[in-house]
Design a protein around this motif. Sequence first.
Motif, short mmCIF file in Angstrom:
data_model
loop_
_atom_site.label_atom_id
_atom_site.label_comp_id
_atom_site.label_asym_id
_atom_site.label_seq_id
_atom_site.Cartn_x
_atom_site.Cartn_y
_atom_site.Cartn_z
N PRO A 1 -27.47 -37.08 69.93
CA PRO A 1 -27.76 -36.03 68.53
C PRO A 1 -26.44 -36.09 67.73
N ILE A 2 -25.46 -36.19 68.27
CA ILE A 2 -24.02 -36.07 67.57
C ILE A 2 -23.80 -37.12 66.53
N ASP B 1 -34.21 -32.49 66.69
CA ASP B 1 -33.21 -33.34 66.26
C ASP B 1 -33.04 -34.60 67.22
N ASP B 2 -33.89 -34.68 68.11
CA ASP B 2 -33.87 -36.11 68.93
C ASP B 2 -35.09 -36.77 68.78
N VAL C 1 -33.44 -26.92 65.41
CA VAL C 1 -32.89 -28.03 65.59
C VAL C 1 -33.04 -28.56 67.11
N ASP C 2 -33.11 -27.70 67.78
CA ASP C 2 -33.32 -28.12 69.16
C ASP C 2 -34.71 -28.92 69.32
#
Lengths: 302, 271
Positions: A218-219, A210-211, A206-207
Amino acid sequence: MELSSSLQKLGAYQPRKNDKSQQLLSRKDALLKTYVAQGDEGWDLIEKLALAALDQGEVQVADECLKLLSDKFPGSPRVEVLTGIRMEVTESSEIALSFYDELLATDSSNAAIWRRKAAVLRRQGKIDQAVQELSSMLDTFYTEVEGWIELADLYNCCHQYAYALQSLSHALLLAPQNPFHFLQFAETAYLALDIPLSLKMYLQVVDMTDDDDEDLAPIDSIPTGITLRAWLGVKLCTHKLLTEPRLVNSSPSQTAPPTTSNLSSLDELSTERLRTAYLNTTGESPPKADKAFIDAMAKIIQ
Amino acid sequence: MSGDTVSLYLDSQIRDWVLFPITLVMILVGVLRHYIVLLLQSAPKKQPKEVIREQRALVRSQILRATASSSPIPPTYYKSISQYLSQAFADGTYLKDGPPQGDAPTTPPNPLTDPAAMDGMMAGMKTQMVMMVPQMVIMGWINFFFQGFVLIKLPFPLTLGFKSMLQRGIETPDMDVRWVSSLSWYFLNFFGLNGLYRLILGNENAADSSRDMSTPFAAAAAPQPGQAQDYNKLFKAERDNLEFSEGLHSWVAKDADTRILQKYGRPIPTS
């Protein structure tokens, strides 16, 4: 460098009937007329045409290409591997294997031939021999990432998850920038019931992924593709850890589990993320119950 | 210096029969040499698997060590790989001749008795001969037939310091430095033709001889850097490095949970 990468491709070749090879094959007459004019690229195309013909089972076309290639490049390791692939299609596995053995006897430094051998053995169902071939190849040619992945796959199909994790860890060392290897590691760790390890690896994926949208926090983003898979993995892990607390401390790799409060926030966070994705793809509100929700998500990802 | 008033006149036959032939012969010999060297170079021999394995064993541990400070794999897996490698290095599993015997001599093999090393040296010598012999013949030819010839007048003035460079073989204290002697013309070509060869033969040509004059045996020594290496010793040294990096190891996903929670703005309980 170019030779080794194209050899790698040949080593990893698996016959599959797809549209791409059909398309290439339909252009064969034009290709066979014009390849000479295109120089090196033309020869590449001929090789591709041969593979496409094998994909579609048109052995005659493949033979024609192979003849052109072996006339032009006698003794080339690339053509030899291609000849082997052609043999695998029509001849029995034993003949193909002995052909590869012969090649290896004269030149044992060609990693692609080892991989072909392993592939033939695997198709025969001799997993143990395939594993042996692959690992003895990887012992020498350590840097073949694809080889390690294939070895992990072999271990996976006979449920040897601990060994699969070991081979995957080599792949991770060699290509630490590839999130798909991390994802595979996490999934294998999940199968091996090493849930804390799996959870951390999913979070790592994910880390890493996700960006992609720089301007979106990201949220606010909607997880897709590999990130979504990883979030589902996180959700599966937290769900399992919350429902079966004994798994928290039974990690074969002695991975420290997250604290209880972290665990519950992670569970909430992953649920929220998955709901966002669910809403976005189906347009309806997701099922409330945890179990049903996970099943619904799994369907979407598939 | 009265070079401008008392001028020298060169017979145009010198230009046609000495200056041009020397230049032409040197260019042609360079081109010829390029192709002879290409013929002499044998294709690099394929190494047996054991040798590759030995050479690449160090790469394994280097890859492992390079990732140690933010390693993609969890500590237990890192340790098992690291310790496996360390043990294998200690036992000499990766040596191409198998683990060393206790009483075997530890000195590196003499390159003169190793046939593989000998081959490499012979190849170097062969190219060296192709380099040297034609140059010696040309120089002898010029010295014998054209000794003391003045071949050409440079179109620009030069200081006296160039006298020894441009008028080798002519012992005249008073002649203008702009006149070039035959032997000097040879040397000018010898050092100056590389640019022309590059134009004719491409960048990777073997025609330029001035390059290997300075290091006569570099060509023989270069292809064999790994021959005399004692891998056993290298492996033993690598073990210390491995141990050192094991202490440095930190898993990149060690605190992934708090990191993700922070990233998504979730409160992190301090307890």
